[in-house]
Design a protein around this motif. Structure first.
Motif, PDB file in Angstrom:
ATOM      1  N   MET A 142      18.981 -22.680 -27.261  1.00  9.42           N
ATOM      2  CA  MET A 142      17.918 -23.572 -27.722  1.00  9.42           C
ATOM      3  C   MET A 142      16.725 -22.790 -28.254  1.00  9.42           C
ATOM      4  SD  MET A 142      18.036 -26.833 -25.067  1.00  9.42           S
ATOM      5  CE  MET A 142      17.821 -25.905 -23.547  1.00  9.42           C
ATOM      6  N   GLU A 143      16.369 -21.708 -27.556  1.00  2.40           N
ATOM      7  CA  GLU A 143      15.260 -20.870 -28.037  1.00  2.40           C
ATOM      8  C   GLU A 143      15.584 -20.298 -29.420  1.00  2.40           C
ATOM      9  OE1 GLU A 143      12.301 -20.345 -26.883  1.00  2.40           O
ATOM     10  OE2 GLU A 143      12.289 -20.647 -24.712  1.00  2.40           O
ATOM     11  N   LEU A 144      16.845 -19.909 -29.617  1.00  7.23           N
ATOM     12  CA  LEU A 144      17.231 -19.304 -30.893  1.00  7.23           C
ATOM     13  C   LEU A 144      17.270 -20.336 -32.021  1.00  7.23           C
ATOM     14  CD1 LEU A 144      17.927 -16.572 -32.082  1.00  7.23           C
ATOM     15  CD2 LEU A 144      20.334 -16.996 -31.572  1.00  7.23           C
ATOM     16  N   MET A 145      17.773 -21.535 -31.717  1.00 10.41           N
ATOM     17  CA  MET A 145      17.805 -22.576 -32.752  1.00 10.41           C
ATOM     18  C   MET A 145      16.398 -22.950 -33.175  1.00 10.41           C
ATOM     19  SD  MET A 145      20.954 -25.178 -32.366  1.00 10.41           S
ATOM     20  CE  MET A 145      20.862 -25.392 -34.133  1.00 10.41           C
ATOM     21  N   TYR A 146      15.513 -23.093 -32.197  1.00  9.62           N
ATOM     22  CA  TYR A 146      14.130 -23.446 -32.507  1.00  9.62           C
ATOM     23  C   TYR A 146      13.360 -22.247 -33.047  1.00  9.62           C
ATOM     24  CZ  TYR A 146       9.235 -24.778 -31.784  1.00  9.62           C
ATOM     25  OH  TYR A 146       7.901 -25.022 -31.964  1.00  9.62           O
ATOM     26  N   VAL A 181      19.443 -12.714 -43.683  1.00 10.25           N
ATOM     27  CA  VAL A 181      18.927 -12.073 -42.471  1.00 10.25           C
ATOM     28  C   VAL A 181      17.715 -12.865 -42.019  1.00 10.25           C
ATOM     29  CG1 VAL A 181      17.926  -9.988 -41.490  1.00 10.25           C
ATOM     30  CG2 VAL A 181      19.785  -9.809 -43.159  1.00 10.25           C
ATOM     31  N   VAL A 182      17.734 -13.289 -40.770  1.00 10.08           N
ATOM     32  CA  VAL A 182      16.693 -14.171 -40.237  1.00 10.08           C
ATOM     33  C   VAL A 182      15.957 -13.459 -39.108  1.00 10.08           C
ATOM     34  CG1 VAL A 182      16.269 -16.392 -39.104  1.00 10.08           C
ATOM     35  CG2 VAL A 182      18.114 -16.182 -40.776  1.00 10.08           C
ATOM     36  N   PRO A 183      14.632 -13.438 -39.150  1.00 13.75           N
ATOM     37  CA  PRO A 183      13.879 -12.828 -38.044  1.00 13.75           C
ATOM     38  C   PRO A 183      13.836 -13.753 -36.834  1.00 13.75           C
ATOM     39  CG  PRO A 183      12.362 -13.744 -39.663  1.00 13.75           C
ATOM     40  CD  PRO A 183      13.750 -13.924 -40.234  1.00 13.75           C
ATOM     41  N   PHE A 184      13.784 -13.176 -35.651  1.00 11.36           N
ATOM     42  CA  PHE A 184      13.528 -13.960 -34.437  1.00 11.36           C
ATOM     43  C   PHE A 184      12.732 -13.087 -33.497  1.00 11.36           C
ATOM     44  CE2 PHE A 184      17.125 -11.508 -33.217  1.00 11.36           C
ATOM     45  CZ  PHE A 184      17.275 -11.548 -31.829  1.00 11.36           C
ATOM     46  N   ALA A 185      11.807 -13.697 -32.788  1.00  8.01           N
ATOM     47  CA  ALA A 185      10.890 -12.909 -31.965  1.00  8.01           C
ATOM     48  C   ALA A 185      10.477 -13.716 -30.748  1.00  8.01           C
ATOM     49  CB  ALA A 185       9.662 -12.515 -32.805  1.00  8.01           C
ATOM     50  N   ARG A 189      13.784 -14.025 -28.755  1.00  6.39           N
ATOM     51  CA  ARG A 189      14.286 -12.655 -28.596  1.00  6.39           C
ATOM     52  C   ARG A 189      14.446 -12.309 -27.109  1.00  6.39           C
ATOM     53  NH1 ARG A 189      11.135  -7.892 -31.832  1.00  6.39           N
ATOM     54  NH2 ARG A 189      12.539  -6.133 -31.444  1.00  6.39           N
ATOM     55  N   GLU A 190      13.476 -12.725 -26.309  1.00  6.91           N
ATOM     56  CA  GLU A 190      13.517 -12.437 -24.866  1.00  6.91           C
ATOM     57  C   GLU A 190      14.728 -13.091 -24.204  1.00  6.91           C
ATOM     58  OE1 GLU A 190      10.888 -13.805 -20.986  1.00  6.91           O
ATOM     59  OE2 GLU A 190       9.837 -13.406 -22.888  1.00  6.91           O
TER      60      GLU A 190
END
Length: 303
Positions: A142-146, A181-185, A189-190
């Protein structure tokens, strides 16, 4: 209203045709009659007393009147469909040479805007504090989708090798097999990091998928949908939770914060900017407030 013979008689022959030859249901026959009677009465009001006098211009006028009267696009489409069928019958009978309604279409139905969660609802949904591997996996998904605005299919197809925690980016295969390529932070990321630490407790040997089910295989679309809906209920979020709602929330919140439609387009992997615009429905009250506070002419009129 009593219709002129030039309008009424062809209609009666058409209704008999629907009953005896087409053998349509009574409900469908009544619907045709209702729509065509309304159109005939409108033509009489416009000074038209026979069907041969109706051309494409008259049909467009009828369509415009329907819109002015507040007909929904679906209702107007149904009305024009009845008229086209009637004119096809008149062409078949040799009364008309061509169908004047053929090139006239109702406006497209408005695409319903996807719903999004506000920031507080997202916080409520994502406050998963359970520490078993499945709960960690679900929060990471869920964190990654959002956090990255992924499509459900993109999330499910991710392999472990597609994720770089060090760089904070993902290699995503989107629609049409287009790679981006998609950033995630941040928390996305955690929590992906937390999941990777416990993934081995569930994943079968040699399974490449980033997210796996309790059977050890790559998780399915349906399983993701089911788990997100369950978390929505468990976290007492008022609206139904589905993967697309998280993606749309990402798009809406990014646009509200940045105002950069092009950047959001790139992040979502949309080929056309018009697609991204459908995802971006800033609240009108918010826009009105910004206008009132910012525009010099708006401020000047305040007392």
């Amino acid at each position: 209203m009593s219709l002129p013979a030039g309008l009424e008689k062809p209609l009666q022959r058409f209704y008999e045709y629907l009953r005896s030859e087409r053998e349509l249901s009574l409900h469908t026959q009544q619907n045709y009659k209702r729509q065509l009677t309304t159109l005939a009465e409108q033509l009489v009001a416009l000074g038209v007393d026979n069907w041969q006098a109706v051309d494409a211009g008259w049909v467009r006028q009828l369509a415009s009147k329907g819109m002015r009267d507040g007909l929904k696009a679906s209702s107007l489409s149904m009305r024009l469909s009845a008229l086209r069928s009637f004119f096809d019958y008149l062409v078949q009978q040799g009364v008309l040479k061509a169908n004047p309604a053929k090139g006239v279409s109702a406006p497209r139905k408005a695409r319903p805007l996807p719903k999004n969660l506000d920031v507080d609802e997202m916080d409520q949904l994502l406050s998963v504090d359970e520490d078993d591997p499945l709960a960690i996996r679900d929060r990471a998904m869920m964190e990654l989708m959002y956090g990255a605005g992924l499509r459900l299919s993109e999330l499910v197809s991710l392999d472990v090798k597609d994720v770089s925690l060090r760089k904070g980016d993902l290699r995503v295969i989107g629609k049409g097999d287009k790679e981006r390529v998609v950033p995630f932070a941040g928390l996305a990321r955690e929590w992906v990091g937390h999941w990777l630490k416990v993934r081995g407790q569930l994943a079968a040997a040699g399974e490449p998928g980033l997210f796996v089910s309790k059977l050890g295989q790559r998780i399915s679309n349906r399983n993701v949908q089911k788990r997100m809906a369950e978390w929505g209920q468990k976290q007492a979020v008022s609206s139904h939770i589905n993967p697309h709602k998280l993606r749309h929330s990402f798009a809406t919140h990014m646009l509200e914060s940045s105002g950069d439609l092009r950047a959001v387009q790139e992040l979502l992997g949309h080929a056309n900017l018009s697609t991204t615009q459908i995802y971006t429905h800033l609240d009108f009250q918010h826009l009105a407030q910004v206008y009132d506070e910012a525009h010099p002419r708006a401020k000047r009129n305040k007392r």
